[in-house]
Design an enzyme around this catalytic site. Structure first.
Site, PDB file in Angstrom:
ATOM      1  N   GLY A 150       0.774  -1.244   0.000  1.00  0.00           N
ATOM      2  CA  GLY A 150       0.000   0.000   0.000  1.00  0.00           C
ATOM      3  C   GLY A 150       0.802   1.290   0.000  1.00  0.00           C
ATOM      4  O   GLY A 150       0.321   2.319  -0.456  1.00  0.00           O
TER       5      GLY A 150
ATOM      6  N   ASP B  71      -5.418   1.811  10.715  1.00  0.00           N
ATOM      7  CA  ASP B  71      -6.847   1.618  10.982  1.00  0.00           C
ATOM      8  C   ASP B  71      -6.986   1.235  12.463  1.00  0.00           C
ATOM      9  O   ASP B  71      -7.032   2.094  13.324  1.00  0.00           O
ATOM     10  CB  ASP B  71      -7.335   0.531  10.017  1.00  0.00           C
ATOM     11  CG  ASP B  71      -8.826   0.348  10.012  1.00  0.00           C
ATOM     12  OD1 ASP B  71      -9.537   1.241  10.477  1.00  0.00           O
ATOM     13  OD2 ASP B  71      -9.312  -0.702   9.526  1.00  0.00           O
TER      14      ASP B  71
ATOM     15  N   PHE C 150     -14.193   3.094   4.303  1.00  0.00           N
ATOM     16  CA  PHE C 150     -13.207   2.435   3.466  1.00  0.00           C
ATOM     17  C   PHE C 150     -12.763   3.365   2.338  1.00  0.00           C
ATOM     18  O   PHE C 150     -13.580   4.023   1.693  1.00  0.00           O
ATOM     19  CB  PHE C 150     -13.787   1.143   2.878  1.00  0.00           C
ATOM     20  CG  PHE C 150     -12.733   0.254   2.311  1.00  0.00           C
ATOM     21  CD1 PHE C 150     -11.994  -0.587   3.140  1.00  0.00           C
ATOM     22  CD2 PHE C 150     -12.443   0.269   0.952  1.00  0.00           C
ATOM     23  CE1 PHE C 150     -10.992  -1.393   2.618  1.00  0.00           C
ATOM     24  CE2 PHE C 150     -11.444  -0.536   0.423  1.00  0.00           C
ATOM     25  CZ  PHE C 150     -10.721  -1.361   1.254  1.00  0.00           C
ATOM     26  N   VAL C 151     -11.459   3.436   2.119  1.00  0.00           N
ATOM     27  CA  VAL C 151     -10.922   4.275   1.051  1.00  0.00           C
ATOM     28  C   VAL C 151     -10.061   3.450   0.094  1.00  0.00           C
ATOM     29  O   VAL C 151      -9.524   2.403   0.467  1.00  0.00           O
ATOM     30  CB  VAL C 151     -10.081   5.455   1.607  1.00  0.00           C
ATOM     31  CG1 VAL C 151     -10.974   6.539   2.193  1.00  0.00           C
ATOM     32  CG2 VAL C 151      -9.048   4.991   2.616  1.00  0.00           C
TER      33      VAL C 151
ATOM     34  N   ASP D 203      -5.866  -0.455  -1.821  1.00  0.00           N
ATOM     35  CA  ASP D 203      -6.656  -1.313  -2.706  1.00  0.00           C
ATOM     36  C   ASP D 203      -7.990  -1.705  -2.118  1.00  0.00           C
ATOM     37  O   ASP D 203      -8.183  -1.722  -0.903  1.00  0.00           O
ATOM     38  CB  ASP D 203      -5.891  -2.601  -3.025  1.00  0.00           C
ATOM     39  CG  ASP D 203      -5.880  -3.567  -1.844  1.00  0.00           C
ATOM     40  OD1 ASP D 203      -5.445  -3.164  -0.747  1.00  0.00           O
ATOM     41  OD2 ASP D 203      -6.329  -4.712  -2.009  1.00  0.00           O
TER      42      ASP D 203
HETATM   43  P1  IMP Z   1      -4.776  -2.094  10.913  1.00  0.00           P
HETATM   44  O1  IMP Z   1      -3.866  -3.225  11.296  1.00  0.00           O
HETATM   45  O2  IMP Z   1      -6.203  -2.346  11.372  1.00  0.00           O
HETATM   46  O3  IMP Z   1      -4.285  -0.724  11.350  1.00  0.00           O
HETATM   47  O4  IMP Z   1      -4.912  -2.120   9.360  1.00  0.00           O
HETATM   48  C1  IMP Z   1      -3.950  -1.631   8.521  1.00  0.00           C
HETATM   49  C2  IMP Z   1      -4.056  -2.226   7.143  1.00  0.00           C
HETATM   50  O5  IMP Z   1      -5.411  -2.503   6.750  1.00  0.00           O
HETATM   51  C3  IMP Z   1      -3.528  -1.239   6.143  1.00  0.00           C
HETATM   52  O6  IMP Z   1      -2.143  -1.397   5.937  1.00  0.00           O
HETATM   53  C4  IMP Z   1      -4.350  -1.551   4.911  1.00  0.00           C
HETATM   54  O7  IMP Z   1      -3.725  -2.570   4.168  1.00  0.00           O
HETATM   55  C5  IMP Z   1      -5.656  -2.079   5.423  1.00  0.00           C
HETATM   56  N1  IMP Z   1      -6.720  -1.043   5.435  1.00  0.00           N
HETATM   57  C6  IMP Z   1      -7.299  -0.479   6.518  1.00  0.00           C
HETATM   58  N2  IMP Z   1      -8.237   0.410   6.173  1.00  0.00           N
HETATM   59  C7  IMP Z   1      -8.241   0.429   4.808  1.00  0.00           C
HETATM   60  C8  IMP Z   1      -9.007   1.184   3.825  1.00  0.00           C
HETATM   61  O8  IMP Z   1      -9.884   2.021   4.128  1.00  0.00           O
HETATM   62  N3  IMP Z   1      -8.707   0.923   2.518  1.00  0.00           N
HETATM   63  C9  IMP Z   1      -7.766   0.026   2.134  1.00  0.00           C
HETATM   64  N4  IMP Z   1      -7.032  -0.696   3.003  1.00  0.00           N
HETATM   65  C10 IMP Z   1      -7.270  -0.495   4.338  1.00  0.00           C
END
Ligand code: IMP
Length: 179
Positions: free
Chosen positions: A48, A106, A155-156, A162
Site C-alpha cells: 500500500g 486503521d 473504506f478508502v 486497494d
Molecule cells: P490495521 O492493522 O487495522 O491498522 O490495518 C492496517 C491495514 O489494513 C492497512 O495497511 C491496509 O492494508 C488495510 N486497510 C485499513 N483500512 C483500509 C481502507 O480504508 N482501505 C484500504 N485498506 C485499508
C-alpha cells in the site's frame, strides 16, 4: 461529485492528487527538520505505501536510506490469524533511526506488531509516518508522530490503497459511497 467503480463498489472522490501532494510536502519539511544529519532508514510497508514512499522521498533532500518490507500472516498451526511476519528486511537496523512508512493506520494492530519487530532489533529511534489515520478505529496505543490526514471510519481506495487488490493505481483517494 466525481465517482468511480472499483470491482463491485462505488466510490466518491475524497482527497485529490493536489491535496495529497501538498500535504506530503509539509510532511517532508517536518522530516527534514527532525532527521537532518541522522541518516535515517525509511522503511516502506508494501504494497500500500509504494506511491506515498515515492512521492515523499522525492521531496526529501537529506541523506537517508530507503528499504521496503512486506507483512504476511504466519502460516501453519500456530497461526492466530492476525500475527504478522515481516518479510524482506535486509538492512541492519541496530543503532539506526527508523521511520516506518505506511499508507493507512486503521485499528493499529499492523503497526503495533511491526514496531515490536523493529524494537527487538535495537534501533536508536523508531517513528511511524502514515499518510492516513482513522482515529475512530484506532485500538492500539501507538505513537503516530507523522500523520498526513485524519479520515473518518470509511473504506478508502486509491493512491496505493486497494479494494480486493484493485484501485492502487488511482492518483486520487476515493471513499466508499454510502448506501
Ligand atoms: P490495521 O492493522 O487495522 O491498522 O490495518 C492496517 C491495514 O489494513 C492497512 O495497511 C491496509 O492494508 C488495510 N486497510 C485499513 N483500512 C483500509 C481502507 O480504508 N482501505 C484500504 N485498506 C485499508
Amino acid at each position: 461529485m466525481n465517482s468511480i467503480t472499483v470491482r463491485d463498489k462505488e466510490f466518491v472522490s475524497y482527497l485529490t492528487e493536489d491535496q495529497i501532494q501538498q500535504r506530503i510536502v509539509k510532511l517532508a519539511e517536518e522530516l527534514t527538520t527532525d532527521y537532518k544529519d541522522k541518516n535515517p532508514l525509511f522503511i516502506g510497508v508494501l504494497n500500500g505505501s509504494f506511491m506515498f514512499v515515492a512521492d515523499l522521498m522525492k521531496q526529501l533532500s537529506i541523506d537517508c536510506e530507503i528499504a521496503f518490507i512486506r507483512l504476511s500472516s504466519y502460516a501453519g498451526m500456530e497461526s492466530t490469524g492476525n500475527v504478522k511476519q515481516v518479510l524482506g528486511l535486509q538492512d541492519n537496523v541496530f543503532g539506526r533511526h527508523i521511520v516506518l512508512l505506511e499508507d493507512i493506520v486503521d485499528s493499529g494492530l499492523t503497526m503495533e506488531q511491526t514496531v515490536a519487530f523493529f524494537e527487538d532489533r535495537g534501533p536508536k529511534s523508531i517513528e511511524i509516518a502514515t499518510l492516513l489515520l482513522k482515529p475512530e478505529s484506532l485500538e492500539k496505543d501507538l505513537s503516530l508522530k507523522y500523520v498526513g490526514f485524519e479520515i473518518p471510519e470509511k473504506f478508502v481506495v486509491g493512491y496505493g490503497l486497494d479494494y480486493d487488490g484493485h484501485g492502487r493505481n488511482l492518483k486520487d483517494i476515493y471513499q466508499l459511497k454510502e448506501g
